[in-house]
Design an enzyme around this catalytic site. Structure first.
Site, PDB file in Angstrom:
ATOM      1  N   CYS A  98      42.181  36.308  44.188  1.00  0.00           N
ATOM      2  CA  CYS A  98      41.919  37.752  44.152  1.00  0.00           C
ATOM      3  C   CYS A  98      40.557  38.086  43.562  1.00  0.00           C
ATOM      4  O   CYS A  98      40.048  39.188  43.766  1.00  0.00           O
ATOM      5  CB  CYS A  98      43.026  38.471  43.381  1.00  0.00           C
ATOM      6  SG  CYS A  98      43.219  37.912  41.679  1.00  0.00           S
TER       7      CYS A  98
ATOM      8  N   GLU B 267      48.553  43.877  39.724  1.00  0.00           N
ATOM      9  CA  GLU B 267      47.303  43.131  39.828  1.00  0.00           C
ATOM     10  C   GLU B 267      46.989  43.032  41.307  1.00  0.00           C
ATOM     11  O   GLU B 267      47.668  42.311  42.046  1.00  0.00           O
ATOM     12  CB  GLU B 267      47.428  41.725  39.230  1.00  0.00           C
ATOM     13  CG  GLU B 267      46.119  40.947  39.294  1.00  0.00           C
ATOM     14  CD  GLU B 267      46.306  39.447  39.192  1.00  0.00           C
ATOM     15  OE1 GLU B 267      45.279  38.742  39.327  1.00  0.00           O
ATOM     16  OE2 GLU B 267      47.430  38.977  39.014  1.00  0.00           O
TER      17      GLU B 267
END
Length: 399
Positions: free
Chosen positions: A305, A271
């Site tokens: 993120c 990720e």
């Protein structure tokens, strides 16, 4: 005390009775131990930029010991051989312990990562507990499929734990990301070696302690504090780790893929961060759009993120959206994360602090209009004013 974002000073006065830090060593095979080298590194309080404790510094030799413990626990220990319902019962008990110790855990993520104490209690830790309970409930529901192959023949799929998992977690959500990786691995019957971010190791060590109290057998969960280029690299390339899960930068993600491919071809789950855009069109509700954009920019100090830090607004409502965002940014209160009046704490560490300030200077050099913010706050700590630019040039592909 707390300062508004355009303030020029900051006090490091604490608004909570921070409990003593209990766990600073590596957690290997059910015990807290010093690193093989005996080396340590400083855990920094981003409110002041000063060290709050020394943490054992794990290296390749320590990863080897942790993997050896995890491999023995997987090959010979009870964890993969327990029924799913029994694993689930232990994980449920761990979730109970997390909730019972929420104040202390929230303090660790606030003092070690600059996260708001109130939001840790309201969002991060409850979310981690919920994830743990979800996977605990799934532990006895891992089923295969019966397949009809041809006349008189049947086949079936059997789902088994993959083995020893290596997990490398980021600094922006140390609690949530710990359990997003640990919970499904343990529920499936895997054993795991976790490397927390070197900036935020303290809560991970506390969770290791609670896991042992909950009844997770020795060797099943191991925590090795250390740096990415040493401990993280050792996990990525280790021949006896069967899978790696990583959350972090794209640059490091590429290195992990190479290390996994050139060792034992272990599968990886990545990720990776990005620069997420948010598009707002003329038919949007201006107030709602401004709220969404603002939260997307500044939630968790912008350290996320999927932060929508690039906002594209259609011409018809551009000025209205910009005005509302500037108004919200100027009202944001920056200060000690233990202060209940504060909306934004310090950036996690000096590196991120300096990177953000460099981006602000870069925006100025490129000719963007600085509407608010743009400066650090105070003489100590990693506090930055919420910053908004307008008239930003869009450098896309081919530009």
């Amino acid at each position: 005390m707390a300062d508004h974002c355009n303030g020029s000073s900051h006090s490091s006065e604490s608004f909570a009775n921070i409990p003593p830090i209990k766990f600073t060593k590596l957690f290997i095979n059910g015990n807290f131990v010093d690193s093989v080298s005996g080396k340590t590194f400083e855990a920094i309080d981003p409110r002041t930029g000063e060290a709050i404790t020394l943490v054992s510094k794990g290296d390749k030799e320590d990863v080897d010991l942790a993997v050896k413990a995890a491999r023995f626990a997987f090959d010979n220990g009870p964890w993969p051989r327990l029924s799913g319902s029994e694993r689930g019962r232990i994980l449920m008990k761990l979730a109970d312990l997390i909730e019972e110790n929420i104040e202390e855990i929230a303090s660790l993520d606030a003092i070690n990562g600059g996260k708001l104490f109130s939001l840790c209690k309201l969002i991060d830790i409850p979310a981690a507990s919920m994830a743990l309970r979800y996977y605990a409930g799934a532990a006895d529901k891992i089923h295969g499929t019966v397949l009809k192959l041809s006349k008189g023949l049947q086949g079936y799929t059997l789902r088994e734990p993959i083995g020893v998992v290596g997990a490398i977690i980021p600094w922006n959500f140390p609690t949530i990301m710990f359990f997003m990786k640990v919970a499904p691995a343990l529920a499936a019957g895997c054993t795991i070696v976790v490397k927390p971010a070197e900036q935020t190791p303290l809560s991970a060590l506390y969770y290791a302690h609670l896991a042992k109290l909950a009844g997770v057998p020795d060797g099943v969960l191991n925590v090795v504090n250390g740096y990415g280029e040493t401990a993280g690299a050792a996990i990525s390339s280790h021949m006896d780790i069967d899978k790696v899960s990583f959350t972090g930068s794209t640059e490091v993600g590429r290195k992990i893929m190479v290390a996994a491919a050139t060792s034992n071809l272990k599968p990886v789950s990545l990720e990776l961060g990005g620069k997420s855009p948010l598009l707002i069109f003329d038919d949007a509700d201006v107030d709602e759009a401004a709220n969404i954009a603002f939260n997307g920019m500044f939630f968790n100090k912008g350290e996320i993120c999927v932060a929508s830090s690039r906002v594209y607004v259609q011409e018809g409502i551009y000025d209205k959206i910009v005005d509302k965002l500037v108004e919200k940014a100027k009202a944001l209160v920056v200060g000690d994360p233990f202060d209940p009046q504060v909306n934004q704490g310090p950036q996690t560490d000096k590196k991120q602090f300096e990177k953000i300030l460099s981006y602000i200077e870069h925006g100025k050099r490129e000719g963007a209009t600085l509407l608010t913010g743009g400066k650090h706050i105070g003489q100590k700590g990693y506090y930055i004013q919420p910053t908004i630019f307008a008239d930003v040039k869009n450098y896309g592909r081919g530009d």
